[in-house]
Motif scaffolding. Structure first.
Motif, short mmCIF file in Angstrom:
data_model
loop_
_atom_site.label_atom_id
_atom_site.label_comp_id
_atom_site.label_asym_id
_atom_site.label_seq_id
_atom_site.Cartn_x
_atom_site.Cartn_y
_atom_site.Cartn_z
N GLY A 236 24.06 0.31 8.73
CA GLY A 236 24.52 -0.80 7.90
C GLY A 236 23.44 -1.47 7.07
N PHE A 237 22.21 -0.97 7.13
CA PHE A 237 21.11 -1.50 6.32
C PHE A 237 21.07 -0.80 4.96
CE2 PHE A 237 19.98 -2.16 10.72
CZ PHE A 237 19.36 -3.39 10.75
N GLN A 238 20.40 -1.42 4.02
CA GLN A 238 20.04 -0.78 2.77
C GLN A 238 18.51 -0.72 2.74
OE1 GLN A 238 22.52 -3.80 0.48
NE2 GLN A 238 22.77 -2.00 -0.82
N VAL A 239 17.97 0.44 3.09
CA VAL A 239 16.52 0.56 3.24
C VAL A 239 15.85 0.61 1.87
CG1 VAL A 239 14.66 2.01 4.12
CG2 VAL A 239 16.74 1.68 5.49
N ASP A 240 14.92 -0.29 1.66
CA ASP A 240 14.09 -0.29 0.46
C ASP A 240 13.02 0.78 0.62
OD1 ASP A 240 12.47 -0.80 -1.68
OD2 ASP A 240 12.03 -2.88 -1.18
N TYR A 241 12.30 0.73 1.72
CA TYR A 241 11.36 1.79 2.06
C TYR A 241 11.18 1.83 3.57
CZ TYR A 241 7.89 -1.93 2.64
OH TYR A 241 7.23 -3.06 3.05
N LEU A 242 10.89 3.00 4.08
CA LEU A 242 10.41 3.18 5.44
C LEU A 242 9.30 4.21 5.33
CD1 LEU A 242 12.43 3.58 8.73
CD2 LEU A 242 10.39 4.94 8.26
N THR A 243 8.06 3.75 5.55
CA THR A 243 6.89 4.56 5.22
C THR A 243 5.92 4.62 6.39
OG1 THR A 243 7.06 3.90 2.89
CG2 THR A 243 4.96 4.84 3.61
N ILE A 244 5.43 5.82 6.65
CA ILE A 244 4.31 6.01 7.57
C ILE A 244 3.07 6.09 6.70
CG2 ILE A 244 3.31 7.47 9.37
CD1 ILE A 244 6.24 8.60 9.72
N ALA A 245 2.21 5.09 6.81
CA ALA A 245 1.10 4.94 5.87
C ALA A 245 -0.24 4.94 6.58
CB ALA A 245 1.26 3.64 5.08
N ASN A 246 -1.26 5.32 5.81
CA ASN A 246 -2.64 5.12 6.26
C ASN A 246 -2.89 3.62 6.35
OD1 ASN A 246 -5.57 4.52 5.64
ND2 ASN A 246 -5.70 6.73 5.89
N ALA A 247 -3.36 3.15 7.50
CA ALA A 247 -3.47 1.71 7.72
C ALA A 247 -4.52 1.06 6.84
CB ALA A 247 -3.78 1.44 9.19
N SER A 248 -5.45 1.83 6.30
CA SER A 248 -6.50 1.27 5.45
C SER A 248 -6.11 1.26 3.98
CB SER A 248 -7.81 2.05 5.63
OG SER A 248 -8.29 1.94 6.95
N SER A 249 -5.61 2.39 3.48
CA SER A 249 -5.29 2.51 2.06
C SER A 249 -3.86 2.12 1.74
CB SER A 249 -5.53 3.94 1.59
OG SER A 249 -4.58 4.82 2.16
N LEU A 250 -2.99 2.17 2.75
CA LEU A 250 -1.54 1.95 2.63
C LEU A 250 -0.83 3.06 1.88
CD1 LEU A 250 -1.31 -1.91 1.99
CD2 LEU A 250 -1.45 -0.68 4.16
N ALA A 251 -1.56 4.12 1.51
CA ALA A 251 -0.94 5.29 0.90
C ALA A 251 -0.17 6.07 1.98
CB ALA A 251 -2.00 6.18 0.27
N PRO A 252 0.83 6.86 1.58
CA PRO A 252 1.54 7.69 2.56
C PRO A 252 0.57 8.50 3.41
CG PRO A 252 2.66 7.76 0.45
CD PRO A 252 1.38 7.01 0.23
N ALA A 253 0.78 8.48 4.72
CA ALA A 253 -0.17 9.10 5.63
C ALA A 253 -0.16 10.62 5.51
CB ALA A 253 0.16 8.69 7.06
N ALA A 254 -1.34 11.21 5.64
CA ALA A 254 -1.48 12.65 5.75
C ALA A 254 -1.53 13.03 7.23
CB ALA A 254 -2.75 13.11 5.04
N LYS A 255 -1.33 14.32 7.51
CA LYS A 255 -1.24 14.76 8.90
C LYS A 255 -2.51 14.48 9.70
CE LYS A 255 2.26 18.38 8.31
NZ LYS A 255 2.58 19.81 8.48
N ASN A 256 -3.65 14.45 9.02
CA ASN A 256 -4.91 14.25 9.74
C ASN A 256 -5.34 12.79 9.79
OD1 ASN A 256 -5.49 14.05 7.04
ND2 ASN A 256 -7.39 15.24 7.13
N ASP A 257 -4.54 11.87 9.27
CA ASP A 257 -4.85 10.44 9.38
C ASP A 257 -4.66 9.99 10.83
OD1 ASP A 257 -5.48 10.08 6.73
OD2 ASP A 257 -3.46 9.45 6.15
N THR A 258 -5.52 9.11 11.28
CA THR A 258 -5.46 8.68 12.68
C THR A 258 -5.03 7.22 12.85
OG1 THR A 258 -7.84 8.17 12.61
CG2 THR A 258 -7.19 10.35 13.43
#
Length: 285
Positions: A236-258
């Motif tokens: 029942g939500f309207q999602v604006d975004y749901l993102t797994i991000a690099n905590a420092s850059s806030l860019a979408p996380a890559a597989k090797n980000d910790t």
């Protein structure tokens, strides 16, 4: 608790404290205070001799279709809570006091970090935040400023701003305050009707499940984002975004980000809610 409505009043009080060698903490808010705000005040009080709290609904961080006009103004009730909490000074300025020349021509804009998450679809929002917080820092001259980790992106941007502009202010992030059912405390929760309020905790519940998936080895971050977005939309939500991000850059996380943050913004009816969880990936396959 003293109350000030002008820049000159605040500066006079704070100068007196500094002359006495007292440290000053600061908690900027837009009012309509709840126990989450008060926890920020208490965090500042634990670190400083005197605490200033500002209440200012900042027009420059609202978009044209957002809720500036209906944002609750509850100054008397807020002041009573701050007295009980032990704040030393309430700063409640008018719009004209903060923007004395009318429309600003001078802005503080942190590039990069504002391009993702909330910044992607709220053009000018963080420019409004950083500009008003820089004004408030110049007015209050605090030693410490406390912000909630619920607004993860805002906290990251303000930390970068403070470091790059050499503000002599220690930025402290305080843990997100939650209701018993997990919903992050927010002034906007008051806009939810009864049925929406029952659904709202699903945001945090799904964030916890997604975090658990990553901790158990899931690394296809884009697939996880899509799957959990669909879950919330179906609920029942309207999602604006749901993102797994690099905590420092806030860019979408890559597989090797910790160091990761899982952040979400979603509308429930007309109310926009945000939340996030952080995690450190120890064993990245």
């Amino acid at each position: 608790m003293q109350t000030a409505h002008t820049v000159s009043q605040v500066r006079e009080v704070v100068r007196g404290w500094h002359r006495e060698g007292l440290s000053v903490g600061f908690v900027p808010t837009m009012g309509n205070l709840h126990s989450g705000h008060i926890s920020l005040v208490r965090e500042a009080m634990a670190r400083c001799d005197k605490v200033v709290v500002s209440i200012f609904v900042n027009p420059t961080q609202f978009g044209p279709n957002e809720d500036f006009d209906r944002y609750p103004r509850t100054l008397d009730a807020d002041a009573a809570q701050l007295v009980d909490a032990g704040a030393a000074l309430l700063f409640a300025p008018s719009v004209e006091e903060i923007y004395p020349l009318g429309q600003n021509q001078t802005w503080v804009d942190v590039e990069g970090l504002g391009d993702y998450l909330c910044g992607a679809n709220r053009e000018g929002h963080f420019r409004g935040v950083t500009t008003v917080v820089s004004k408030l820092f110049n007015i209050v001259q605090p030693d410490v400023a406390v912000f909630g980790e619920k607004d993860f992106q805002q906290l990251a941007i303000l930390r970068r701003m403070s470091e790059e502009l050499l503000f002599p202010v220690k930025i402290v992030g305080a843990p997100t305050s939650r209701e018993d059912d997990g919903l992050a405390k927010s002034s906007r929760n008051g806009f939810l009707d009864e049925s929406e309020r029952k659904l709202a905790p699903l945001i945090y519940a799904n964030l916890q499940k997604l975090r658990s998936d990553i901790e158990q080895g899931a690394r296809d971050f884009r697939n996880l984002e899509q799957r959990y977005t669909e879950r919330l939309n179906t609920a029942g939500f309207q999602v604006d975004y749901l993102t797994i991000a690099n905590a420092s850059s806030l860019a979408p996380a890559a597989k090797n980000d910790t160091d990761l943050v899982v952040a979400v913004a979603a509308k429930l009816g007309k109310t926009r809610l945000i939340d996030n969880v952080s995690l450190a990936v120890v064993d990245n396959p």
